[in-house]
Design a protein around this motif. Structure first.
Motif, PDB file in Angstrom:
ATOM      1  N   GLY A  80      21.823 -46.322  16.384  1.00 31.40           N
ATOM      2  CA  GLY A  80      21.596 -46.469  14.955  1.00 31.40           C
ATOM      3  C   GLY A  80      20.957 -47.813  14.637  1.00 31.40           C
ATOM      4  N   GLN A  81      20.632 -48.001  13.378  1.00 33.87           N
ATOM      5  CA  GLN A  81      20.010 -49.238  12.944  1.00 33.87           C
ATOM      6  C   GLN A  81      21.030 -50.366  12.919  1.00 33.87           C
ATOM      7  OE1 GLN A  81      18.240 -48.380   9.153  1.00 33.87           O
ATOM      8  NE2 GLN A  81      16.430 -47.421  10.050  1.00 33.87           N
ATOM      9  N   SER A  82      20.574 -51.556  13.235  1.00 40.14           N
ATOM     10  CA  SER A  82      21.434 -52.734  13.150  1.00 40.14           C
ATOM     11  C   SER A  82      20.620 -53.889  12.579  1.00 40.14           C
ATOM     12  CB  SER A  82      22.005 -53.105  14.522  1.00 40.14           C
ATOM     13  OG  SER A  82      20.961 -53.417  15.432  1.00 40.14           O
ATOM     14  N   LYS A  91      26.546 -62.423   9.910  1.00 43.77           N
ATOM     15  CA  LYS A  91      26.979 -61.174   9.297  1.00 43.77           C
ATOM     16  C   LYS A  91      26.170 -60.049   9.920  1.00 43.77           C
ATOM     17  CE  LYS A  91      27.870 -58.878   4.882  1.00 43.77           C
ATOM     18  NZ  LYS A  91      27.845 -59.006   3.411  1.00 43.77           N
ATOM     19  N   ILE A  92      26.874 -59.063  10.494  1.00 45.96           N
ATOM     20  CA  ILE A  92      26.214 -58.018  11.279  1.00 45.96           C
ATOM     21  C   ILE A  92      26.489 -56.650  10.666  1.00 45.96           C
ATOM     22  CG2 ILE A  92      26.013 -56.973  13.572  1.00 45.96           C
ATOM     23  CD1 ILE A  92      27.223 -59.571  14.701  1.00 45.96           C
ATOM     24  N   SER A  93      25.437 -55.879  10.519  1.00 45.20           N
ATOM     25  CA  SER A  93      25.560 -54.487  10.081  1.00 45.20           C
ATOM     26  C   SER A  93      25.109 -53.590  11.225  1.00 45.20           C
ATOM     27  CB  SER A  93      24.694 -54.232   8.844  1.00 45.20           C
ATOM     28  OG  SER A  93      24.692 -52.856   8.503  1.00 45.20           O
ATOM     29  N   VAL A  94      25.972 -52.673  11.635  1.00 42.06           N
ATOM     30  CA  VAL A  94      25.654 -51.746  12.724  1.00 42.06           C
ATOM     31  C   VAL A  94      25.893 -50.330  12.233  1.00 42.06           C
ATOM     32  CG1 VAL A  94      26.181 -51.000  15.069  1.00 42.06           C
ATOM     33  CG2 VAL A  94      26.309 -53.426  14.482  1.00 42.06           C
ATOM     34  N   GLN A  95      24.839 -49.561  12.078  1.00 42.80           N
ATOM     35  CA  GLN A  95      24.957 -48.154  11.716  1.00 42.80           C
ATOM     36  C   GLN A  95      25.129 -47.347  13.000  1.00 42.80           C
ATOM     37  OE1 GLN A  95      25.145 -46.932   8.590  1.00 42.80           O
ATOM     38  NE2 GLN A  95      24.990 -49.026   7.801  1.00 42.80           N
ATOM     39  N   ALA A  96      26.289 -46.725  13.158  1.00 47.84           N
ATOM     40  CA  ALA A  96      26.598 -46.016  14.401  1.00 47.84           C
ATOM     41  C   ALA A  96      27.399 -44.758  14.094  1.00 47.84           C
ATOM     42  CB  ALA A  96      27.368 -46.925  15.354  1.00 47.84           C
ATOM     43  N   THR A  97      27.538 -43.926  15.101  1.00 49.91           N
ATOM     44  CA  THR A  97      28.324 -42.698  14.979  1.00 49.91           C
ATOM     45  C   THR A  97      29.766 -42.967  15.398  1.00 49.91           C
ATOM     46  OG1 THR A  97      26.390 -41.316  15.454  1.00 49.91           O
ATOM     47  CG2 THR A  97      28.547 -40.312  15.749  1.00 49.91           C
ATOM     48  N   TYR A  98      30.702 -42.616  14.530  1.00 48.99           N
ATOM     49  CA  TYR A  98      32.115 -42.664  14.890  1.00 48.99           C
ATOM     50  C   TYR A  98      32.703 -41.287  14.574  1.00 48.99           C
ATOM     51  CZ  TYR A  98      33.095 -43.302   9.869  1.00 48.99           C
ATOM     52  OH  TYR A  98      33.181 -43.140   8.512  1.00 48.99           O
ATOM     53  N   TYR A  99      33.973 -41.077  14.935  1.00 49.46           N
ATOM     54  CA  TYR A  99      34.534 -39.723  14.833  1.00 49.46           C
ATOM     55  C   TYR A  99      35.737 -39.675  13.895  1.00 49.46           C
ATOM     56  CZ  TYR A  99      31.265 -38.141  18.266  1.00 49.46           C
ATOM     57  OH  TYR A  99      30.084 -37.810  18.888  1.00 49.46           O
ATOM     58  N   VAL A 100      35.737 -38.607  13.097  1.00 43.57           N
ATOM     59  CA  VAL A 100      36.800 -38.378  12.113  1.00 43.57           C
ATOM     60  C   VAL A 100      37.447 -37.020  12.392  1.00 43.57           C
ATOM     61  CG1 VAL A 100      35.561 -39.739  10.387  1.00 43.57           C
ATOM     62  CG2 VAL A 100      35.248 -37.246  10.453  1.00 43.57           C
ATOM     63  N   ALA A 101      38.570 -36.781  11.736  1.00 43.42           N
ATOM     64  CA  ALA A 101      39.241 -35.491  11.867  1.00 43.42           C
ATOM     65  C   ALA A 101      38.413 -34.415  11.161  1.00 43.42           C
ATOM     66  CB  ALA A 101      40.640 -35.564  11.271  1.00 43.42           C
ATOM     67  N   ALA A 102      38.090 -33.337  11.864  1.00 42.79           N
ATOM     68  CA  ALA A 102      37.301 -32.245  11.280  1.00 42.79           C
ATOM     69  C   ALA A 102      38.150 -31.382  10.358  1.00 42.79           C
ATOM     70  CB  ALA A 102      36.705 -31.395  12.401  1.00 42.79           C
ATOM     71  N   PRO A 115      31.486 -35.840  13.977  1.00 39.24           N
ATOM     72  CA  PRO A 115      30.763 -37.120  13.937  1.00 39.24           C
ATOM     73  C   PRO A 115      30.497 -37.564  12.513  1.00 39.24           C
ATOM     74  CG  PRO A 115      29.263 -35.337  14.477  1.00 39.24           C
ATOM     75  CD  PRO A 115      30.629 -34.732  14.435  1.00 39.24           C
ATOM     76  N   GLN A 116      30.509 -38.867  12.314  1.00 35.00           N
ATOM     77  CA  GLN A 116      30.251 -39.449  11.005  1.00 35.00           C
ATOM     78  C   GLN A 116      29.416 -40.715  11.204  1.00 35.00           C
ATOM     79  OE1 GLN A 116      31.674 -38.150   8.037  1.00 35.00           O
ATOM     80  NE2 GLN A 116      30.364 -39.551   6.913  1.00 35.00           N
ATOM     81  N   GLN A 117      28.464 -40.957  10.322  1.00 33.52           N
ATOM     82  CA  GLN A 117      27.658 -42.171  10.383  1.00 33.52           C
ATOM     83  C   GLN A 117      28.247 -43.224   9.453  1.00 33.52           C
ATOM     84  OE1 GLN A 117      24.805 -43.036  12.217  1.00 33.52           O
ATOM     85  NE2 GLN A 117      25.276 -41.200  13.409  1.00 33.52           N
ATOM     86  N   GLY A 118      28.244 -44.467   9.881  1.00 35.84           N
ATOM     87  CA  GLY A 118      28.753 -45.528   9.020  1.00 35.84           C
ATOM     88  C   GLY A 118      28.474 -46.894   9.591  1.00 35.84           C
ATOM     89  N   ASP A 119      28.734 -47.902   8.784  1.00 35.99           N
ATOM     90  CA  ASP A 119      28.567 -49.298   9.200  1.00 35.99           C
ATOM     91  C   ASP A 119      29.863 -49.746   9.870  1.00 35.99           C
ATOM     92  OD1 ASP A 119      28.147 -51.992   9.521  1.00 35.99           O
ATOM     93  OD2 ASP A 119      27.581 -52.375   7.440  1.00 35.99           O
ATOM     94  N   LEU A 120      29.791 -50.062  11.145  1.00 37.68           N
ATOM     95  CA  LEU A 120      30.997 -50.445  11.883  1.00 37.68           C
ATOM     96  C   LEU A 120      31.634 -51.711  11.320  1.00 37.68           C
ATOM     97  CD1 LEU A 120      29.963 -49.671  15.579  1.00 37.68           C
ATOM     98  CD2 LEU A 120      31.164 -48.222  13.932  1.00 37.68           C
ATOM     99  N   GLY A 121      30.860 -52.508  10.629  1.00 39.28           N
ATOM    100  CA  GLY A 121      31.414 -53.701  10.018  1.00 39.28           C
ATOM    101  C   GLY A 121      32.367 -53.391   8.876  1.00 39.28           C
ATOM    102  N   GLN A 122      32.289 -52.183   8.332  1.00 40.57           N
ATOM    103  CA  GLN A 122      33.167 -51.763   7.243  1.00 40.57           C
ATOM    104  C   GLN A 122      34.331 -50.906   7.726  1.00 40.57           C
ATOM    105  OE1 GLN A 122      32.394 -53.046   4.224  1.00 40.57           O
ATOM    106  NE2 GLN A 122      30.682 -54.017   5.294  1.00 40.57           N
TER     107      GLN A 122
END
Length: 227
Positions: A44-46, A98-109, A125-132
């Protein structure tokens, strides 16, 4: 599971100023080079932005720097890099970033109950900013499937590593095979487990009518006792 915590450094050649000092902009450029390399592992974008170093800071000439995440920081959100001269001087500075990393993480389906063993279809799968997000969110489903939830998770809730425990492979009262190993000699016997255990955990086993031994639960359900 892939993690954002970084414990290794990166050596960089550093040009010195004519006056025998290192320009603060040079420190930042070398930190940026190291950070670009670390963030390249994410598809993802960072992006990132550095805070300012004190302009009054004077750093002696340095031939090589070591850059790494400062202790207690991860490479997401408000972070800190530790830049150390390792050849030519003995200084070290902390550089805020300050770092923004857009990556795939996993949530309960779907809603998942405590005690549920995660299987295919349980995670989405869910996309989000790992910093948040908490640093323990699951980035690789292989690190979660087959493990048991210690707490319930609502549909869409992030699954975190501290919610997971290895599956119970030995149940209290279960008949188990006990492998007793002394040097090169291995003896097998049967016994009954006196507690639940996951792979790698200690388990007490009653062998015969009165003998109690303690060993390590193996993935195949056997208990290994070493002397």
């Amino acid at each position: 599971m892939r993690t954002l915590l970084v414990s290794f450094g990166f050596l960089l050649a550093v040009p010195a100023l004519a006056a025998g000092q290192v320009d603060l902009a040079t420190v930042q450029r070398n930190a940026a080079s190291w950070l670009d390399q670390q963030l390249s592992q994410y598809q993802g974008q960072s992006s990132y932005s550095f805070g300012k170093l004190d302009s009054r800071l004077r750093l002696d000439a340095c031939n090589a720097m070591d850059v790494k995440a400062a202790p207690g920081y991860r490479l997401a959100g408000n972070s800190m890099l530790r830049v150390t001269c390792v050849d030519g001087a003995t200084w070290a500075v902390n550089l805020p970033v300050k770092i923004s990393v857009q990556a795939t993480y996993y949530v309960a389906a779907k809603p998942l109950a405590a005690g549920h063993q995660l299987a295919d279809g349980d995670l989405a799968p869910q996309q989000g900013d790992l910093g948040q997000l908490p640093g323990s969110v699951i980035l690789d489903p292989a690190n979660a499937l087959g493990r048991t939830l210690s707490t319930a998770v609502a549909a869409g809730g992030a699954v975190r590593s501290e919610m997971l425990r290895a599956p119970i492979i030995i149940q209290q009262g279960q008949k188990v095979r006990v492998l007793m190993r002394v040097g090169e000699i291995e003896v097998s016997n049967d016994g009954y487990a006196m507690n639940n255990a996951s792979e790698g955990q200690n388990v007490r086993v009653r062998v015969g009518t009165s003998t109690i031994v303690q060993g390590i639960a193996r993935a195949d359900g056997a208990v290994l006792v070493t002397e």
